[in-house]
Motif scaffolding. Structure first.
Motif, PDB file in Angstrom:
ATOM      1  N   HIS A 186       0.859  -1.188   0.000  1.00 10.81           N
ATOM      2  CA  HIS A 186       0.000   0.000   0.000  1.00 10.81           C
ATOM      3  C   HIS A 186       0.891   1.232   0.000  1.00 10.81           C
ATOM      4  CE1 HIS A 186      -3.648  -2.417   1.601  1.00 10.81           C
ATOM      5  NE2 HIS A 186      -3.724  -2.238   0.296  1.00 10.81           N
ATOM      6  N   ALA A 187       0.706   2.049  -1.043  1.00 14.38           N
ATOM      7  CA  ALA A 187       1.676   3.093  -1.350  1.00 14.38           C
ATOM      8  C   ALA A 187       1.921   4.078  -0.212  1.00 14.38           C
ATOM      9  CB  ALA A 187       1.211   3.840  -2.598  1.00 14.38           C
ATOM     10  N   ARG A 188       0.858   4.479   0.487  1.00 15.22           N
ATOM     11  CA  ARG A 188       1.010   5.572   1.456  1.00 15.22           C
ATOM     12  C   ARG A 188       1.592   5.119   2.789  1.00 15.22           C
ATOM     13  NH1 ARG A 188      -5.461   6.609   2.161  1.00 15.22           N
ATOM     14  NH2 ARG A 188      -6.040   4.605   3.069  1.00 15.22           N
ATOM     15  N   PRO A 222       5.595  -0.008  -6.745  1.00 15.90           N
ATOM     16  CA  PRO A 222       6.452   1.133  -7.089  1.00 15.90           C
ATOM     17  C   PRO A 222       5.701   2.333  -7.668  1.00 15.90           C
ATOM     18  CG  PRO A 222       7.204  -0.875  -8.217  1.00 15.90           C
ATOM     19  CD  PRO A 222       5.961  -1.232  -7.471  1.00 15.90           C
ATOM     20  N   ASP A 223       4.749   2.098  -8.574  1.00 10.06           N
ATOM     21  CA  ASP A 223       4.052   3.238  -9.196  1.00 10.06           C
ATOM     22  C   ASP A 223       3.268   4.025  -8.150  1.00 10.06           C
ATOM     23  OD1 ASP A 223       5.019   2.037 -11.463  1.00 10.06           O
ATOM     24  OD2 ASP A 223       3.059   1.319 -12.172  1.00 10.06           O
ATOM     25  N   GLY A 224       2.571   3.286  -7.293  1.00 12.62           N
ATOM     26  CA  GLY A 224       1.792   3.949  -6.246  1.00 12.62           C
ATOM     27  C   GLY A 224       2.710   4.720  -5.308  1.00 12.62           C
ATOM     28  N   ARG A 250       0.051  12.254  -1.493  1.00 12.61           N
ATOM     29  CA  ARG A 250       0.636  11.537  -0.357  1.00 12.61           C
ATOM     30  C   ARG A 250      -0.297  10.448   0.172  1.00 12.61           C
ATOM     31  NH1 ARG A 250       2.108   8.663   2.560  1.00 12.61           N
ATOM     32  NH2 ARG A 250       3.344   8.776   4.471  1.00 12.61           N
ATOM     33  N   MET A 251      -1.590  10.569  -0.083  1.00 13.90           N
ATOM     34  CA  MET A 251      -2.548   9.636   0.510  1.00 13.90           C
ATOM     35  C   MET A 251      -2.972   8.520  -0.453  1.00 13.90           C
ATOM     36  SD  MET A 251      -2.782  10.291   3.542  1.00 13.90           S
ATOM     37  CE  MET A 251      -1.456  11.357   4.082  1.00 13.90           C
ATOM     38  N   TRP A 252      -2.237   8.352  -1.568  1.00 15.04           N
ATOM     39  CA  TRP A 252      -2.568   7.292  -2.530  1.00 15.04           C
ATOM     40  C   TRP A 252      -2.231   5.922  -1.939  1.00 15.04           C
ATOM     41  CZ3 TRP A 252      -5.584   7.670  -6.565  1.00 15.04           C
ATOM     42  CH2 TRP A 252      -5.668   6.581  -7.437  1.00 15.04           C
ATOM     43  N   ARG A 253      -3.114   4.950  -2.156  1.00 13.96           N
ATOM     44  CA  ARG A 253      -2.920   3.614  -1.575  1.00 13.96           C
ATOM     45  C   ARG A 253      -2.738   2.526  -2.630  1.00 13.96           C
ATOM     46  NH1 ARG A 253      -5.832  -0.022   2.688  1.00 13.96           N
ATOM     47  NH2 ARG A 253      -6.982  -1.537   1.461  1.00 13.96           N
ATOM     48  N   LYS A 254      -3.408   2.682  -3.783  1.00 13.96           N
ATOM     49  CA  LYS A 254      -3.536   1.579  -4.751  1.00 13.96           C
ATOM     50  C   LYS A 254      -2.383   1.541  -5.748  1.00 13.96           C
ATOM     51  CE  LYS A 254      -7.645   3.183  -5.930  1.00 13.96           C
ATOM     52  NZ  LYS A 254      -8.928   3.235  -6.660  1.00 13.96           N
ATOM     53  N   THR A 255      -2.521   0.671  -6.743  1.00 14.10           N
ATOM     54  CA  THR A 255      -1.613   0.704  -7.893  1.00 14.10           C
ATOM     55  C   THR A 255      -2.007   1.900  -8.758  1.00 14.10           C
ATOM     56  OG1 THR A 255      -3.101  -0.639  -9.234  1.00 14.10           O
ATOM     57  CG2 THR A 255      -1.442  -1.818  -7.917  1.00 14.10           C
ATOM     58  N   SER A 264      -2.770   1.491 -12.231  1.00 10.56           N
ATOM     59  CA  SER A 264      -3.243   0.970 -13.518  1.00 10.56           C
ATOM     60  C   SER A 264      -4.477   1.744 -13.995  1.00 10.56           C
ATOM     61  CB  SER A 264      -3.570  -0.521 -13.391  1.00 10.56           C
ATOM     62  OG  SER A 264      -4.552  -0.727 -12.395  1.00 10.56           O
ATOM     63  N   ASN A 265      -4.563   1.893 -15.308  1.00  9.99           N
ATOM     64  CA  ASN A 265      -5.710   2.564 -15.912  1.00  9.99           C
ATOM     65  C   ASN A 265      -6.633   1.509 -16.499  1.00  9.99           C
ATOM     66  OD1 ASN A 265      -7.554   4.018 -17.326  1.00  9.99           O
ATOM     67  ND2 ASN A 265      -6.064   5.279 -18.432  1.00  9.99           N
ATOM     68  N   ASN A 266      -7.795   1.350 -15.905  1.00 10.24           N
ATOM     69  CA  ASN A 266      -8.728   0.319 -16.347  1.00 10.24           C
ATOM     70  C   ASN A 266      -9.924   0.900 -17.092  1.00 10.24           C
ATOM     71  OD1 ASN A 266      -7.385  -2.025 -14.964  1.00 10.24           O
ATOM     72  ND2 ASN A 266      -7.697  -0.684 -13.206  1.00 10.24           N
ATOM     73  N   ASN A 267      -9.744   2.143 -17.573  1.00 11.56           N
ATOM     74  CA  ASN A 267     -10.815   2.845 -18.283  1.00 11.56           C
ATOM     75  C   ASN A 267     -12.089   2.926 -17.453  1.00 11.56           C
ATOM     76  OD1 ASN A 267      -9.327   3.405 -20.679  1.00 11.56           O
ATOM     77  ND2 ASN A 267      -9.529   1.231 -21.196  1.00 11.56           N
ATOM     78  N   LEU A 268     -11.902   3.151 -16.171  1.00  7.00           N
ATOM     79  CA  LEU A 268     -13.032   3.321 -15.274  1.00  7.00           C
ATOM     80  C   LEU A 268     -12.961   4.732 -14.696  1.00  7.00           C
ATOM     81  CD1 LEU A 268     -12.720  -0.160 -13.573  1.00  7.00           C
ATOM     82  CD2 LEU A 268     -14.525   0.538 -15.146  1.00  7.00           C
ATOM     83  N   ARG A 269     -13.893   5.043 -13.808  1.00  3.85           N
ATOM     84  CA  ARG A 269     -13.938   6.418 -13.301  1.00  3.85           C
ATOM     85  C   ARG A 269     -12.643   6.777 -12.570  1.00  3.85           C
ATOM     86  NH1 ARG A 269     -17.250   9.204  -9.448  1.00  3.85           N
ATOM     87  NH2 ARG A 269     -18.046   7.263  -8.575  1.00  3.85           N
ATOM     88  N   CYS A 270     -12.093   5.838 -11.793  1.00  3.64           N
ATOM     89  CA  CYS A 270     -10.859   6.123 -11.050  1.00  3.64           C
ATOM     90  C   CYS A 270      -9.764   5.127 -11.430  1.00  3.64           C
ATOM     91  CB  CYS A 270     -11.125   6.050  -9.552  1.00  3.64           C
ATOM     92  SG  CYS A 270     -12.297   7.297  -8.969  1.00  3.64           S
ATOM     93  N   MET A 271      -8.541   5.554 -11.219  1.00  4.11           N
ATOM     94  CA  MET A 271      -7.395   4.700 -11.542  1.00  4.11           C
ATOM     95  C   MET A 271      -6.997   3.847 -10.347  1.00  4.11           C
ATOM     96  SD  MET A 271      -5.014   7.248 -13.761  1.00  4.11           S
ATOM     97  CE  MET A 271      -3.694   6.067 -14.031  1.00  4.11           C
ATOM     98  N   GLY A 272      -6.307   2.748 -10.661  1.00  2.00           N
ATOM     99  CA  GLY A 272      -5.678   1.967  -9.607  1.00  2.00           C
ATOM    100  C   GLY A 272      -6.558   0.880  -9.024  1.00  2.00           C
ATOM    101  N   VAL A 273      -5.883  -0.132  -8.491  1.00  6.48           N
ATOM    102  CA  VAL A 273      -6.529  -1.290  -7.880  1.00  6.48           C
ATOM    103  C   VAL A 273      -5.859  -1.511  -6.526  1.00  6.48           C
ATOM    104  CG1 VAL A 273      -6.709  -3.819  -8.056  1.00  6.48           C
ATOM    105  CG2 VAL A 273      -7.165  -2.397 -10.068  1.00  6.48           C
ATOM    106  N   ASP A 274      -6.635  -1.980  -5.549  1.00  5.09           N
ATOM    107  CA  ASP A 274      -6.019  -2.330  -4.270  1.00  5.09           C
ATOM    108  C   ASP A 274      -5.242  -3.640  -4.445  1.00  5.09           C
ATOM    109  OD1 ASP A 274      -5.302  -3.107  -1.744  1.00  5.09           O
ATOM    110  OD2 ASP A 274      -7.241  -2.632  -0.825  1.00  5.09           O
ATOM    111  N   PRO A 275      -3.918  -3.575  -4.405  1.00  2.25           N
ATOM    112  CA  PRO A 275      -3.125  -4.789  -4.642  1.00  2.25           C
ATOM    113  C   PRO A 275      -3.240  -5.799  -3.504  1.00  2.25           C
ATOM    114  CG  PRO A 275      -1.684  -2.968  -4.061  1.00  2.25           C
ATOM    115  CD  PRO A 275      -3.073  -2.403  -4.133  1.00  2.25           C
ATOM    116  N   ASN A 276      -3.929  -5.430  -2.438  1.00  2.00           N
ATOM    117  CA  ASN A 276      -4.170  -6.387  -1.367  1.00  2.00           C
ATOM    118  C   ASN A 276      -5.626  -6.865  -1.347  1.00  2.00           C
ATOM    119  OD1 ASN A 276      -3.102  -7.968   0.696  1.00  2.00           O
ATOM    120  ND2 ASN A 276      -3.801  -6.548   2.295  1.00  2.00           N
TER     121      ASN A 276
END
Ligand code: ZN
Length: 412
Positions: free
Chosen positions: A171-173, A213-215, A224-229, A231-243
């Motif tokens: 988790h990035a943050r 690493p990207d997160g 500073r508060m980003w948690r996810k990856t 990745s761009n999944n062409n959805l409203r928001c970017m990133g996936v919770d890698p956990n």
């Protein structure tokens, strides 16, 4: 021309660093299921709020509330009689107090373990420490969505031994996680050098200091508060919770279908390259008997299951709870911090698709853990740098308990 200016403004906004002036973190104390459900539904009304601890759990719920919503959120809580207090008065101040400006650190001789490091510094440190130690080897774990390679440090005195894998920074943050894990590598190496640490006579240890690493880069450059990856999944928001992305009750309870949620489980199981990289890397290591995924914050030392309640298969439950209580005893003996142990689903909440469950159930690693390091919320994710060393010292005490269990065959 107008379009051009608008475009420029959008681009500028896209690259701007997110600021948190007068954002607050409210600690709320739901007293029943209804209040908990109200909290859980709050993002529908206040889409920008960010749960730092989940409303699905037991006990208090910490919510990061952007400045614009602070007033309205407090009215909402009061109206629904949900007790609360301001835990962080001004989040931007906490972020600024977390670390002090310093020049880039790119060599081992001047490397300061008591500051937070950029991803490039961490990678350089891996190069340097593995080059300077006879027992440390750099291994590539894999690549990230944005093309960054990330690495592990293998610690081995040779021969074939059971292995213990320590994963950090998923988790990035949660910055104290990579920091404490780099310290752990140093402690293992130093101990081997002066003969105080005999554990590496019996096991190999693999440490992945930064597995998202990207997160992580994004928390330094943009938010500073980003948690996810990222990745761009062409959805409203970017990133996936890698956990939440692992193939163990994937998309089940305690994970979100909403791409904007911090616990978004992703478009498909194992959609994230950082996750499959870690899965394949660990799966290729022979005889792994211990695994821990190191997070922050809340001070927990947990074991499976996350996705369901009830003990892991007997007799593992006895082994895991013994290691858990020994670990928190060892941790507490270092600086007096009190940690809690138990199954993930009991200690925090039911969470599906997580690392510890996958490595336990699918990879057959008996001694599989998930830790939450300091603190209990006073600084939350923004633990000041002066706390890195004590956090690392107590964490190492806990890690050694698992390492010892692997060494004496308890986890075989
Ligand atoms: Zn985490």
């Amino acid at each position: 021309m107008k379009v051009f200016f608008v475009l420029c403004a959008v681009v500028a906004l896209g690259n701007a660093k997110r600021l948190f002036h007068n954002d607050q973190v409210l600690r709320t104390f739901p007293e029943n299921v209804q209040q908990r459900n109200l909290l859980e539904k709050m993002p529908e009304r206040f889409p920008m709020i960010d749960f730092w601890t989940s409303p699905k759990g037991v006990g208090h719920v910490d919510i990061h509330v952007p400045r614009a919503y602070v007033g309205a959120v407090k009215v909402f809580l009061a109206r629904n009689r949900i007790n609360n207090e301001v835990f962080v008065e001004d989040l931007q101040k906490n972020i600024e107090q977390e670390r002090s400006p310093r020049p880039e650190q790119m060599d081992l001789a001047s490397f300061d373990y008591n500051v937070y490091h950029t991803f490039d510094e961490i990678q350089q440190w891996i190069n340097d420490i593995t080059a300077s130690s006879s027992i440390a080897t750099k291994m590539s774990v894999g690549g990230s969505y944005e093309g960054r390679e990330f690495s592990a440090v293998k610690l081995s005195t040779g021969g074939s031994k059971p292995a213990f894998v320590i994963n950090c920074g998923i988790h990035a943050r949660e910055w104290v996680s990579p920091a404490a894990c780099m310290y752990a590598v140093k402690y293992f190496i130093d101990g081997t050098n002066d003969g105080s640490e005999t554990i590496l006579n019996s096991i190999d240890v693999y440490v992945i200091p930064s597995s998202n690493p990207d997160g992580y880069v994004y928390t330094w450059t943009n938010d500073r508060m980003w948690r996810k990856t990222r990745s761009n999944n062409n959805l409203r928001c970017m990133g996936v919770d890698p956990n939440r992305n692992w193939d163990v009750n994937w998309s089940g309870e305690g994970a979100s279908a909403n791409s904007c949620n911090d616990a978004y489980y992703g478009p498909s199981k194992f959609s994230e390259i950082e996750v499959t990289s870690q899965r394949d890397f660990v799966s290729a290591i022979p005889n792994v008997q211990g695994y821990i995924d190191v997070h922050a914050y809340s001070q927990y030392w947990m074991y499976p299951y996350g996705y369901k309640q009830g003990p892991p298969s007997l007799p593992d439950s006895a082994i895991l709870s013994k290691i858990g209580s020994d670990s928190i005893g060892a941790i507490g003996a270092v600086h007096g911090k009190s940690f809690e142990t138990g199954a993930i689903s009991d200690v925090i909440y039911i969470a599906s698709g997580s690392t510890a469950d996958w490595f336990y159930e699918k990879a057959g690693i008996t001694c599989s853990f998930a830790a939450e390091l300091r603190d209990t919320g006073l600084y939350g994710f923004n633990l000041p740098e002066w706390q890195i060393q004590p956090a690392a010292e107590e964490t190492f005490a806990g890690l050694k308990v698992i390492a010892q269990a692997v060494a004496d065959g308890t986890c075989a």
